[in-house]
Design a protein around this motif. Structure first.
Motif, PDB file in Angstrom:
ATOM      1  N   PHE B 808       0.856  -1.185   0.000  1.00  0.00           N
ATOM      2  CA  PHE B 808       0.000   0.000   0.000  1.00  0.00           C
ATOM      3  C   PHE B 808       0.899   1.244   0.000  1.00  0.00           C
ATOM      4  CE2 PHE B 808      -2.407  -3.308   2.332  1.00  0.00           C
ATOM      5  CZ  PHE B 808      -3.450  -3.459   1.428  1.00  0.00           C
ATOM      6  N   PRO B 809       1.418   1.610  -1.165  1.00  0.00           N
ATOM      7  CA  PRO B 809       2.473   2.621  -1.200  1.00  0.00           C
ATOM      8  C   PRO B 809       2.004   4.066  -1.248  1.00  0.00           C
ATOM      9  CG  PRO B 809       2.156   1.694  -3.381  1.00  0.00           C
ATOM     10  CD  PRO B 809       1.199   0.986  -2.481  1.00  0.00           C
ATOM     11  N   LEU B 810       0.717   4.301  -1.400  1.00  0.00           N
ATOM     12  CA  LEU B 810       0.218   5.673  -1.520  1.00  0.00           C
ATOM     13  C   LEU B 810      -0.619   6.040  -0.300  1.00  0.00           C
ATOM     14  CD1 LEU B 810      -1.068   5.424  -5.225  1.00  0.00           C
ATOM     15  CD2 LEU B 810       1.116   6.393  -4.455  1.00  0.00           C
ATOM     16  N   LEU B 811      -0.679   7.341   0.006  1.00  0.00           N
ATOM     17  CA  LEU B 811      -1.542   7.790   1.093  1.00  0.00           C
ATOM     18  C   LEU B 811      -2.767   8.474   0.501  1.00  0.00           C
ATOM     19  CD1 LEU B 811       0.882   9.251   3.785  1.00  0.00           C
ATOM     20  CD2 LEU B 811      -0.443   7.138   3.909  1.00  0.00           C
ATOM     21  N   LEU B 812      -3.944   7.957   0.865  1.00  0.00           N
ATOM     22  CA  LEU B 812      -5.203   8.568   0.422  1.00  0.00           C
ATOM     23  C   LEU B 812      -5.657   9.576   1.462  1.00  0.00           C
ATOM     24  CD1 LEU B 812      -7.890   8.525  -1.376  1.00  0.00           C
ATOM     25  CD2 LEU B 812      -8.743   6.933   0.355  1.00  0.00           C
ATOM     26  N   THR B 813      -6.035  10.759   1.013  1.00  0.00           N
ATOM     27  CA  THR B 813      -6.663  11.717   1.905  1.00  0.00           C
ATOM     28  C   THR B 813      -7.954  12.176   1.251  1.00  0.00           C
ATOM     29  OG1 THR B 813      -6.277  13.673   3.290  1.00  0.00           O
ATOM     30  CG2 THR B 813      -5.384  13.749   1.052  1.00  0.00           C
ATOM     31  N   LEU B 841     -10.821  10.318  -8.244  1.00  0.00           N
ATOM     32  CA  LEU B 841      -9.574  10.106  -7.520  1.00  0.00           C
ATOM     33  C   LEU B 841      -8.498  10.980  -8.145  1.00  0.00           C
ATOM     34  CD1 LEU B 841      -8.225   8.216  -5.250  1.00  0.00           C
ATOM     35  CD2 LEU B 841      -7.034   7.266  -7.234  1.00  0.00           C
ATOM     36  N   GLU B 842      -8.001  11.930  -7.385  1.00  0.00           N
ATOM     37  CA  GLU B 842      -6.897  12.753  -7.875  1.00  0.00           C
ATOM     38  C   GLU B 842      -5.587  11.997  -7.647  1.00  0.00           C
ATOM     39  OE1 GLU B 842      -6.794  16.634  -6.149  1.00  0.00           O
ATOM     40  OE2 GLU B 842      -8.705  17.240  -7.039  1.00  0.00           O
ATOM     41  N   ILE B 843      -4.791  11.915  -8.701  1.00  0.00           N
ATOM     42  CA  ILE B 843      -3.505  11.216  -8.601  1.00  0.00           C
ATOM     43  C   ILE B 843      -2.462  12.016  -9.376  1.00  0.00           C
ATOM     44  CG2 ILE B 843      -4.115   9.700 -10.574  1.00  0.00           C
ATOM     45  CD1 ILE B 843      -2.475   7.470  -9.166  1.00  0.00           C
ATOM     46  N   HIS B 844      -1.253  12.066  -8.830  1.00  0.00           N
ATOM     47  CA  HIS B 844      -0.182  12.822  -9.490  1.00  0.00           C
ATOM     48  C   HIS B 844       0.194  12.129 -10.804  1.00  0.00           C
ATOM     49  CE1 HIS B 844       3.767  14.621 -10.228  1.00  0.00           C
ATOM     50  NE2 HIS B 844       3.331  15.628  -9.485  1.00  0.00           N
ATOM     51  N   PRO B 845       0.510  12.908 -11.837  1.00  0.00           N
ATOM     52  CA  PRO B 845       0.849  12.285 -13.129  1.00  0.00           C
ATOM     53  C   PRO B 845       1.975  11.263 -13.034  1.00  0.00           C
ATOM     54  CG  PRO B 845       0.518  14.652 -13.392  1.00  0.00           C
ATOM     55  CD  PRO B 845       0.439  14.374 -11.928  1.00  0.00           C
ATOM     56  N   HIS B 846       2.952  11.466 -12.160  1.00  0.00           N
ATOM     57  CA  HIS B 846       4.040  10.484 -12.045  1.00  0.00           C
ATOM     58  C   HIS B 846       3.513   9.150 -11.520  1.00  0.00           C
ATOM     59  CE1 HIS B 846       7.264  13.883 -11.664  1.00  0.00           C
ATOM     60  NE2 HIS B 846       6.688  13.842 -12.851  1.00  0.00           N
ATOM     61  N   ASP B 847       2.690   9.219 -10.473  1.00  0.00           N
ATOM     62  CA  ASP B 847       2.116   7.982  -9.919  1.00  0.00           C
ATOM     63  C   ASP B 847       1.204   7.312 -10.945  1.00  0.00           C
ATOM     64  OD1 ASP B 847       3.374   8.174  -7.437  1.00  0.00           O
ATOM     65  OD2 ASP B 847       1.812   9.509  -6.661  1.00  0.00           O
ATOM     66  N   ALA B 848       0.497   8.144 -11.713  1.00  0.00           N
ATOM     67  CA  ALA B 848      -0.401   7.585 -12.727  1.00  0.00           C
ATOM     68  C   ALA B 848       0.408   6.895 -13.828  1.00  0.00           C
ATOM     69  CB  ALA B 848      -1.261   8.699 -13.312  1.00  0.00           C
ATOM     70  N   GLU B 849       1.479   7.550 -14.242  1.00  0.00           N
ATOM     71  CA  GLU B 849       2.287   6.985 -15.324  1.00  0.00           C
ATOM     72  C   GLU B 849       2.866   5.638 -14.914  1.00  0.00           C
ATOM     73  OE1 GLU B 849       5.539   9.463 -16.449  1.00  0.00           O
ATOM     74  OE2 GLU B 849       5.905   8.389 -18.308  1.00  0.00           O
ATOM     75  N   GLU B 850       3.375   5.581 -13.673  1.00  0.00           N
ATOM     76  CA  GLU B 850       3.938   4.314 -13.179  1.00  0.00           C
ATOM     77  C   GLU B 850       2.929   3.182 -13.256  1.00  0.00           C
ATOM     78  OE1 GLU B 850       5.340   4.569  -9.202  1.00  0.00           O
ATOM     79  OE2 GLU B 850       7.039   5.863  -9.718  1.00  0.00           O
ATOM     80  N   ARG B 851       1.647   3.539 -13.139  1.00  0.00           N
ATOM     81  CA  ARG B 851       0.600   2.509 -13.092  1.00  0.00           C
ATOM     82  C   ARG B 851      -0.156   2.394 -14.415  1.00  0.00           C
ATOM     83  NH1 ARG B 851       1.814   4.604  -8.438  1.00  0.00           N
ATOM     84  NH2 ARG B 851       1.643   3.360  -6.522  1.00  0.00           N
ATOM     85  N   VAL B 883      -2.828  10.481  -2.911  1.00  0.00           N
ATOM     86  CA  VAL B 883      -4.032  10.531  -3.745  1.00  0.00           C
ATOM     87  C   VAL B 883      -5.165  11.106  -2.904  1.00  0.00           C
ATOM     88  CG1 VAL B 883      -3.405   8.669  -5.332  1.00  0.00           C
ATOM     89  CG2 VAL B 883      -4.582   8.109  -3.191  1.00  0.00           C
ATOM     90  N   TYR B 884      -6.185  11.599  -3.598  1.00  0.00           N
ATOM     91  CA  TYR B 884      -7.236  12.343  -2.899  1.00  0.00           C
ATOM     92  C   TYR B 884      -8.578  12.051  -3.538  1.00  0.00           C
ATOM     93  CZ  TYR B 884     -10.082  16.553  -1.938  1.00  0.00           C
ATOM     94  OH  TYR B 884     -11.090  17.415  -1.598  1.00  0.00           O
ATOM     95  N   THR B 885      -9.606  11.957  -2.706  1.00  0.00           N
ATOM     96  CA  THR B 885     -10.960  11.846  -3.264  1.00  0.00           C
ATOM     97  C   THR B 885     -11.968  12.511  -2.348  1.00  0.00           C
ATOM     98  OG1 THR B 885     -12.564  10.369  -4.300  1.00  0.00           O
ATOM     99  CG2 THR B 885     -11.606   9.632  -2.224  1.00  0.00           C
ATOM    100  N   THR B 886     -13.198  12.649  -2.877  1.00  0.00           N
ATOM    101  CA  THR B 886     -14.318  13.152  -2.101  1.00  0.00           C
ATOM    102  C   THR B 886     -15.230  11.982  -1.747  1.00  0.00           C
ATOM    103  OG1 THR B 886     -15.372  13.652  -4.223  1.00  0.00           O
ATOM    104  CG2 THR B 886     -14.249  15.456  -3.098  1.00  0.00           C
ATOM    105  N   PHE B 887     -16.274  12.248  -0.973  1.00  0.00           N
ATOM    106  CA  PHE B 887     -17.130  11.149  -0.491  1.00  0.00           C
ATOM    107  C   PHE B 887     -18.601  11.514  -0.615  1.00  0.00           C
ATOM    108  CE2 PHE B 887     -15.754  13.962   2.825  1.00  0.00           C
ATOM    109  CZ  PHE B 887     -16.910  14.259   3.518  1.00  0.00           C
ATOM    110  N   HIS B 888     -18.926  12.206  -1.717  1.00  0.00           N
ATOM    111  CA  HIS B 888     -20.280  12.731  -1.860  1.00  0.00           C
ATOM    112  C   HIS B 888     -21.274  11.715  -2.424  1.00  0.00           C
ATOM    113  CE1 HIS B 888     -18.549  16.548  -0.901  1.00  0.00           C
ATOM    114  NE2 HIS B 888     -17.828  16.607  -1.996  1.00  0.00           N
ATOM    115  N   PHE B 889     -20.764  10.668  -3.056  1.00  0.00           N
ATOM    116  CA  PHE B 889     -21.658   9.727  -3.750  1.00  0.00           C
ATOM    117  C   PHE B 889     -21.503   8.331  -3.136  1.00  0.00           C
ATOM    118  CE2 PHE B 889     -20.955  13.243  -6.519  1.00  0.00           C
ATOM    119  CZ  PHE B 889     -22.160  13.442  -7.169  1.00  0.00           C
ATOM    120  N   PRO B 890     -22.603   7.746  -2.675  1.00  0.00           N
ATOM    121  CA  PRO B 890     -22.486   6.454  -1.979  1.00  0.00           C
ATOM    122  C   PRO B 890     -21.873   5.364  -2.846  1.00  0.00           C
ATOM    123  CG  PRO B 890     -24.799   7.037  -2.395  1.00  0.00           C
ATOM    124  CD  PRO B 890     -23.980   8.234  -2.737  1.00  0.00           C
ATOM    125  N   GLU B 891     -22.139   5.421  -4.150  1.00  0.00           N
ATOM    126  CA  GLU B 891     -21.621   4.365  -5.015  1.00  0.00           C
ATOM    127  C   GLU B 891     -20.102   4.387  -5.106  1.00  0.00           C
ATOM    128  OE1 GLU B 891     -23.785   6.670  -5.783  1.00  0.00           O
ATOM    129  OE2 GLU B 891     -23.333   7.693  -7.672  1.00  0.00           O
TER     130      GLU B 891
END
Lengths: 69, 924
Positions: B808-813, B841-851, B883-891
């Protein structure tokens, strides 16, 4: 409630107070915090485990505080 | 009954000079020097015609309608831009002025469509009013000339308002409102002469521009150029009701304009002290949920959560509930049931639920959803300053020279306060942002933070301790303040702690990720830059060390003498409208109203005498404890009013398992929310438009909530609680929420002077309100701290247990966006979904590229407790590794992946730090 969780919560409280310079006061503050914010069944459960678990799981100041109940 | 619309007096700004006396139309008037003549005239009871002037905007002087004559001066100056001076003799009416004004109006009207009878602004049009005032009887230029832009398409892109360029008089009020009031700078006037028109962004539609739909431009517009679509559809209001917004903790005052029982529009009230006439897209426009077809208006019950709901009468639902609760208590004990109080409900409703628990339930198992947001604020500020509340008014920021925003994103979550903040920064205040994410305040039009300390999630205490180290080791402490106002021994201990090398910015740089030099510079600025104010949010509290961080903030404020006057202080930005109030009302399991511990015999006896029942002296269960106890079989019944733990609380799997284990879950809400899926009884709730009461905002400001329309289900929430208490055998006697407030005042020293009569008279009151402060307390801790001496506490940084690993290498906030609100139950049922229709889900381009992740790809986010799927967006707002996200939608299931970790002192969940892995998903 899960005992491991209660132990972890108690140790978290201990982590805050163990930074205080006055050890006696820190122990009293830990006991006070448990007394003022934990519902009795939570306290009873963690007190009941003393002597039955490896007490090394508890931070020393937390052990001391629990013994004062 | 209130008038449907508010009178537009104009030129509200008053000069700051010594009082001067002048004559206006022969009437002597005294005003501060520098006051615009237009405003001075209002004081003399003289109304000067105007169009481009508006009370919330700076004088502009473009419409040439407010011309006056000043004895001894040539020409006809505009009264909105001419400052009052001693001895002036001003004439507002003369044959020449009348002729000039008619000429001006002729020019305006010659290029304005004459469709007044069918215009949406008919009855509320300042252009129409002014034509009448100046006596316009002819238009010498004729009506058949070119009517510029009347053929141009209207911009209907915004779901809430329409822009018709054909009706624009180019007064600039909308452009100035966007700049001065909101601070977004989305509008401009493009073109010249007859070709001038209001333009959003680069000339596209409003929806494609930077417009944040706050509605300031719509409010400022004197014609129907910018007008609410509800007004176009339904016409003008018959009456208005002054009330308070039910969204965030800013607590904006609103005028609900109504026709019959139908709300036509919500207009921010100029008299609202929290907002002073401003609003955001939620409060201004997103109120349609109140009458959404999803509203449940009939009580429902079912034997098992797998059964379908069955509509029943109120009587059957309540007696079934009472029967179930008594059965559970008989089987599992008195302490086997409890309640969750809502920070969305009124003070009076929150007070009643905790009273119900302590009387009819006979225990202290009551908690508020503030548990999962600001409970560390209550603990930290009580321990250090002596009161569980912020120290200032919002207006206080106008005196701040340095503003620290830590773990808060005001432009999204507290937008009306953010507008004040940005205005102060534009005036020259310095801004320090401490946040893992580059929030808008870091860099937005005309706002740039002096320092952005982009720390790793979970390291607030490290950064705050490092700032303390700089302040102590570089002798930046306000020694006189500390000596006079704070406990000497506690300060000495803290000073020794802060000075340790292990707390230096250099030593903590590896943990926080913030360069030591940046921390040093920010600390120096905070300590030496003049009045310094700290504003913080859930990015501080929702951590394993949430309470420690609040204490660390209070330590910094005390050490630098930044407490006890305007422009400084410690200011928690409360997430929901009544977080402060629900906490004040004794909704915690360990505290009675007014933050008095249940173990305090004298306090308990006070309530026991009044309520006629014994009160337990031991604390009850907090929300997380209730859930744990449900799983071990000792907590089996829950009354949950206006709260949705199945969506909003962390580790959804744990929450739903606990709810499933209970024998009777009662949900009282507007909609069948996620928690209701696990409920046995559903009691229909009432929206803020359907009831009377009060909310208390983040400034401790108590404001009236007034009923605008009848409750759709027949009962306001307070009436439902009364009815439940009665069937449980504990009758409470209140005819109106004002009587509940009278009881609160009788039993709570900080509310002793509060009454509905006084609230009606003063508009709002900041507690403490008592004999010593009969009209309330805008600034706290002025001469002494509430606890006497301020108390420094040592804030040792303890890394969270939620650590990144190879798995679990990333921190979600997590956080929220401007247009949506918390779990989205309200905003998802409005056109605000046009602005934000799904969590990302907001993710930095470097982390996105790696994945191998691209923009918009659906990705799997997996933590130690769960897995969910979200669309990804690539952005440098987040640092690599975060990485970052919101929690507005139950799905979205954001809380499927957050963990049970919580604050050491209060059990507030650690929403802000979850170790995760993110990978491309095939959609499974």
């Amino acid at each position: 409630m899960k005992l491991e969780k209660l132990i972890a919560m108690a140790n978290q409280i201990g982590s805050f107070f163990e930074a205080m310079p006055d050890r006696e006061q820190a122990i009293a503050d830990i006991a006070g915090h448990l007394s003022r914010s934990w519902e009795p069944r939570m306290r009873q459960q963690i007190l009941a485990c003393l002597g039955t678990i490896d007490e090394e799981q508890l931070k020393p100041l937390v052990r001391e505080a629990l013994r004062r109940f | 009954m209130n008038a449907p619309q508010e009178l537009q007096l104009g030129a509200a700004r008053v000069g700051a000079g010594d009082t001067v006396t002048l004559e206006i139309d022969g009437i002597a008037v005294s005003v501060p020097a520098g006051t615009p003549l237009l405003r001075a005239a209002v004081a003399a009871g003289v109304m000067i015609p105007k169009l481009c002037d508006s009370r919330e905007l700076k004088p502009f002087g473009s419409c040439r309608l407010c011309l006056v004559e000043v004895e001894g001066r040539k020409g006809y100056p505009s009264s909105c831009t001419t400052p009052a001076e001693a001895g002036m003799k001003v004439r507002t009416q003369s044959p020449q002025l009348a002729k000039l004004r008619r000429n001006v109006m002729e020019l305006y009207i010659s290029d304005h469509p004459l469709d007044c009878l069918t215009c949406a602004a008919n009855g509320d049009c300042e252009l129409q009013d002014m034509a009448g005032v100046v006596g316009l009887r002819e238009v010498r230029y004729g009506m058949s000339g070119e009517n510029h832009f009347t053929g141009a398409a209207k911009d209907e892109s915004n779901p809430y308002f329409s822009y018709d360029p054909g009706k624009c008089i180019v007064c600039n009020r909308c452009v100035r409102a966007c700049e001065e009031t909101q601070g977004t700078f989305a509008l401009t006037i493009a073109g010249r002469g007859f070709g001038s028109r209001v333009t959003a962004g680069q000339g596209g539609s409003f929806m494609d521009s930077d417009c944040v739909s706050c509605g300031a431009c719509v409010k400022a517009c004197p014609t129907a150029t910018l007008v609410e679509k509800t007004v176009i559809d339904l016409g003008q209001a018959e009456r208005s009701v002054n009330t308070t917004c039910a969204y965030c903790g800013v607590g904006c005052g609103f005028r609900a304009e109504v026709k019959g029982t139908q709300v036509l529009r919500m207009v921010p009230a100029d008299a609202g002290r929290a907002n002073e006439g401003h609003a955001c897209v939620k409060g201004r426009f997103a109120w349609g949920y109140a009458t959404h077809p999803d509203r449940i208006t009939k009580p429902m019950i079912r034997a098992k959560i797998s059964d379908p709901w069955r509509e029943v009468s109120w009587e059957e639902a309540l007696s079934h509930t009472a029967g179930e609760f008594r059965r559970i208590q008989a089987k599992h004990g008195t302490n086997s049931i409890g309640a969750i109080v809502s920070s969305r409900c009124t003070n009076e409703e929150d007070y009643l639920v905790q009273k119900l628990v302590r009387t009819a339930f006979g225990n202290n198992n009551v908690d508020t959803c503030a548990r999962v947001c600001h409970s560390p604020t209550g603990y930290g500020l009580k321990q250090t300053l002596g009161e569980s509340a912020g120290t200032q008014t919002f207006k206080s920021i106008e005196q701040a020279d340095v503003i620290v925003v830590i773990g808060a994103n005001p432009s999204d979550a507290h937008p009306v306060f953010a507008s004040r903040l940005k205005r102060r920064v534009r005036e020259g205040a310095q801004l320090i942002v401490i946040d893992p994410r580059a929030i808008d305040l870091v860099s937005s039009p005309h706002v740039r933070a002096a320092h952005h300390l982009q720390l790793r999630p979970g390291t607030n205490v490290a950064v705050l301790s490092a700032m303390a180290h700089v302040i102590v080791s570089e002798n930046l402490v306000d020694a006189a303040f500390v000596a006079e106002r704070c406990e000497a021994r506690a300060y000495a201990d803290w000073r020794e702690f802060a000075a340790r090398a292990e707390n230096s910015p250099e030593a903590l740089e590896a943990a926080s990720g913030v360069p030591a030099a940046a921390v040093r510079a920010a600390a120096r600025l905070y300590a030496t830059g003049g009045n310094a104010a700290i504003y913080y949010g859930l990015g501080v509290t929702e951590h394993a060390q949430g309470s420690t961080a609040v204490i660390a903030i209070a330590n910094l404020a005390m050490a630098t003498g930044n407490v006890g006057r305007e422009g400084v202080g410690v200011n928690p930005l409360r997430g929901q409208n009544n977080v402060q109030g629900s906490c004040d009302m004794g909704s915690f399991p360990h505290e009675l109203p007014g933050y008095r511990h249940v173990s305090d015999t004298a306090t308990r006896e006070l309530f026991e005498r009044d309520w006629g029942v014994p009160i337990q002296a031991e604390p009850g269960l907090r929300i997380p404890n209730m859930l744990d106890a449900a799983l071990d079989g000792s907590f089996m019944g829950l009354y949950c009013q206006g709260e949705d733990p199945a969506q909003s609380d962390p580790d959804t799997r744990h929450v739903t398992a606990a709810l499933s284990a209970m024998e009777c879950v009662v949900v009282q809400d507007l909609f069948v929310n996620e928690t209701a899926k696990y409920a046995h009884v559903f009691l229909p709730g009432a929206s803020f438009l359907e009831k009377d009461g009060t909310f208390t905002n983040a400034e401790r400001r108590i404001s009236r909530v007034r009923r605008v329309m009848p409750p759709l289900a027949g009962k306001a929430d307070w009436e439902t609680t009364l009815a439940l208490a009665k069937v449980l055998g504990y009758e409470m006697h209140y005819e109106h929420p004002s009587e509940i407030m009278d009881e609160i005042a009788r039993l709570t020293p900080t509310f002793a002077g509060v009454s509905y009569d006084k609230l009606d008279r003063l508009g709002s009151i900041q507690w403490p309100c008592n004999e010593a402060a009969p009209e309330g307390t805008p600034t706290m801790h002025v001469d002494a701290f509430v606890r006497g001496k301020g108390r420094f506490l040592i804030t040792q940084y303890v890394p969270t247990d939620e650590k990144v690993t190879r798995r679990f290498p990333l921190l979600l906030t997590t956080g929220r966006v401007l247009s949506q609100y918390n779990v989205g139950a309200q905003t998802r049922r409005t056109a605000n979904t046009d602005f934000y229709a799904a969590d990302l889900l907001e993710i930095h381009p470097h982390d996105a590229e790696e994945r191998g992740i691209g923009e918009g790809d659906r990705v799997a986010i997996e933590s130690r407790v769960g897995r969910t799927l979200l669309p990804a967006t690539l952005t440098e707002r987040v640092a690599p590794g975060v990485v970052y996200t919101t929690f507005h939608f139950p799905e979205s299931g954001a809380n499927v992946i957050t963990t049970e970790n919580s604050d050491w002192a209060t059990n507030c969940p650690e929403y802000k730090v979850t170790a995760v892995q993110v990978s491309r998903s095939g959609g499974t």
